[in-house]
Design an enzyme around this catalytic site. Sequence first.
Site, PDB file in Angstrom:
ATOM      1  N   GLU A  22      -2.283   7.126  -1.551  1.00  0.00           N
ATOM      2  CA  GLU A  22      -1.846   6.244  -2.561  1.00  0.00           C
ATOM      3  C   GLU A  22      -2.916   6.468  -3.850  1.00  0.00           C
ATOM      4  O   GLU A  22      -3.728   5.756  -4.013  1.00  0.00           O
ATOM      5  CB  GLU A  22      -1.693   4.657  -2.308  1.00  0.00           C
ATOM      6  CG  GLU A  22      -0.693   4.566  -1.402  1.00  0.00           C
ATOM      7  CD  GLU A  22      -0.641   3.079  -1.067  1.00  0.00           C
ATOM      8  OE1 GLU A  22      -1.452   2.085  -1.222  1.00  0.00           O
ATOM      9  OE2 GLU A  22       0.363   2.710  -0.262  1.00  0.00           O
TER      10      GLU A  22
ATOM     11  N   GLU B 114       4.573   4.751   4.636  1.00  0.00           N
ATOM     12  CA  GLU B 114       3.802   3.571   4.708  1.00  0.00           C
ATOM     13  C   GLU B 114       4.953   2.364   4.135  1.00  0.00           C
ATOM     14  O   GLU B 114       5.469   2.542   2.772  1.00  0.00           O
ATOM     15  CB  GLU B 114       2.847   3.536   4.051  1.00  0.00           C
ATOM     16  CG  GLU B 114       1.862   2.164   4.343  1.00  0.00           C
ATOM     17  CD  GLU B 114       0.612   2.271   3.892  1.00  0.00           C
ATOM     18  OE1 GLU B 114      -0.545   3.107   3.858  1.00  0.00           O
ATOM     19  OE2 GLU B 114       0.344   1.356   2.894  1.00  0.00           O
TER      20      GLU B 114
HETATM   21  C1  IDC Z   1      -4.775  -2.959   3.738  1.00  0.00           C
HETATM   22  C2  IDC Z   1      -5.211  -3.388   5.145  1.00  0.00           C
HETATM   23  C3  IDC Z   1      -6.245  -4.342   5.107  1.00  0.00           C
HETATM   24  C4  IDC Z   1      -7.280  -3.516   4.565  1.00  0.00           C
HETATM   25  C5  IDC Z   1      -7.234  -3.098   3.235  1.00  0.00           C
HETATM   26  C6  IDC Z   1      -8.165  -2.256   2.459  1.00  0.00           C
HETATM   27  O1  IDC Z   1      -3.925  -3.874   5.530  1.00  0.00           O
HETATM   28  O2  IDC Z   1      -6.320  -4.804   6.304  1.00  0.00           O
HETATM   29  O3  IDC Z   1      -8.396  -4.625   4.398  1.00  0.00           O
HETATM   30  O4  IDC Z   1      -6.022  -2.186   3.330  1.00  0.00           O
HETATM   31  O5  IDC Z   1      -8.594  -1.261   3.399  1.00  0.00           O
HETATM   32  C7  IDC Z   1      -1.639   0.073   1.185  1.00  0.00           C
HETATM   33  C8  IDC Z   1      -2.521   0.704   1.712  1.00  0.00           C
HETATM   34  C9  IDC Z   1      -3.335   0.267   2.995  1.00  0.00           C
HETATM   35  C10 IDC Z   1      -3.301  -1.054   2.874  1.00  0.00           C
HETATM   36  C11 IDC Z   1      -1.888  -1.990   2.513  1.00  0.00           C
HETATM   37  C12 IDC Z   1      -1.920  -3.355   2.483  1.00  0.00           C
HETATM   38  O6  IDC Z   1      -2.053   2.228   2.177  1.00  0.00           O
HETATM   39  O7  IDC Z   1      -4.545   0.913   3.213  1.00  0.00           O
HETATM   40  O8  IDC Z   1      -3.913  -1.586   4.042  1.00  0.00           O
HETATM   41  N1  IDC Z   1      -1.326  -1.125   1.489  1.00  0.00           N
HETATM   42  O9  IDC Z   1      -2.779  -3.796   1.490  1.00  0.00           O
HETATM   43  N2  IDC Z   1      -0.966   0.106   0.107  1.00  0.00           N
HETATM   44  C13 IDC Z   1      -0.061  -0.813  -0.185  1.00  0.00           C
HETATM   45  C14 IDC Z   1      -0.361  -1.734   0.642  1.00  0.00           C
END
Ligand code: IDC
Length: 523
Positions: A361, A449
């Site tokens: 992303e 995702e």
């Molecule tokens: C989130 C995880 C969370 C973690 C955070 C930071 O759910 O536990 O603390 O990342 O690392 C994304 C990302 C993905 C995110 C997810 C939800 O690709 O890494 O995971 N998210 O926030 N993009 C949109 C949402």
Amino acid sequence: MKKRLLILSALLLCLVLPVPRAAAFSDVAPSSWYAAAVGEMTASGLLRGYEDGTFRPDRTISGAEFVTITARAAGLAPRSGQCSHWAAGYTEAALQAGWYDWDELPPTGETFDQPVPRQVAVKILMKAFLPEARGDYMTESRKIADFAQLDGRYYEAVLAAYATGVVRGDSGGTFRPKSGLSRAEACILIQRALQRGSAGPAGPGGPAQPEQPIAPVPQPVTTIQGGVSQNGWLQVIDAQLCNEAGQPVALRGMSSHGLHWFPQYTNAQSIQNTAAYGANVFRVAMYTGEGGYLSQPAAVKAQAIAAIDAAIAQDMYVILDWHILSDGSPFSHVTEAEAFFTEIAERYQDSPALLYEICNEPNGGATWAGDVKPYAQRVLAAIRAQSPKAVVLIGSPTWSQDIHLAAADPVEGENLLYTLHFYAGTHGADLRSRIDSARAAGTGIFVSEWGTSRADGSGGVFIEESKVWLDFLDQRGISWCNWSLCDKNETSAALQPGTPADRPWTGADLTASGSFVFSRFGG
Ligand code: IDC
């Protein structure tokens, strides 16, 4: 008119509802010029293939077949026929409706199975759907190089068909009035007549209608599932992910959470547990920042390879995700990415299982033209040097939501898809319409995702919103992976806290999100 509107609405309704999971015709390549028309008409029940799963697009259509499909499309009720032929009911109804005369297709049935000449077919269509349309003789006849071949009784119908765009003629400008037409061509003509008919016929003697551009309506896609041994090397044909045989295929499964945080749920047993519920893909999310690959490359790479091998052992496809997040622009670590992907692509160059997601992303100030596209070009070149045909997934700015930017200025190459990420509690119709626009521009999408939660990984769960999203994706044959396979205390997690990774799971191990997502692996 009312009836026709009803039929068109039924047809359109079929386009937006999930279609029954009939197998795609084995001999209709998704890239063919007639695939969309065949798909739509099959989905709306107007068309059936043969029992062996083929459509036989090149076979010449018979009078019985042509009249029957047209009659169904026009909503004509069958009548009691004059012979025992299977098409006797519809042909009798068509004859009585005045679509053709007795001698053109005698109701006694002797010629029912013979090819229907194109001039007769066009007359039937125009009578059925556009009875009042007319074409100007001087204007339309000039478009038809072999107009002299046409029998006089078909002038009116053929001129009107050209005027309304139902018939366009072949590349040489000929109409070939006495030849037959293939089942694929017939399908296109019937669909055009049906669409134009409901849009309102040209008034009698009125000016020739300019051809109406057909709005890009999403096409229902019937996909198959299955694993690597069944589908082989994947490929992208006309924005659709397909298997080695060219059939549209759907991958559905889980994404891991950060590999370096939850390695236990990327082991053989955990991946097998998702396969047991019907998943055929696993995404290995390898964070680059946040203490991931860039901080401890050797250890995290070893974890990634172990996870890939575990998925391959389950006959699953596997996405290796270069999970940029806090590192904003992928370009900041393009050299590391090139080296990493070169090594991995060489290692797996003979495996059809691996898909490469080169930048999770992009965010922050990353732009398409300045960061993501030049990064993608370089990393793609590195992968292609080792693995010439594996599918590569490319992200876009704003956390892989700006697919419109990619669609307007795509990366050169084959077997490329663009990722679209959504979270059901945050994203909705706007993002969905971006998908349709991108696909209409020829850009294939992979939802590598998505979550049932809000975009921060918590809140909800938003099951109703998730259903709308998944129905939308299924209907378009778009593949997906759900965030995430872990037991973290956040609503997007699929597993209850403390779920063991060394035994099969039951419903009791799944969270609200996990139960819903696992129930949708099969579509
Ligand atoms: C989130 C995880 C969370 C973690 C955070 C930071 O759910 O536990 O603390 O990342 O690392 C994304 C990302 C993905 C995110 C997810 C939800 O690709 O890494 O995971 N998210 O926030 N993009 C949109 C949402």
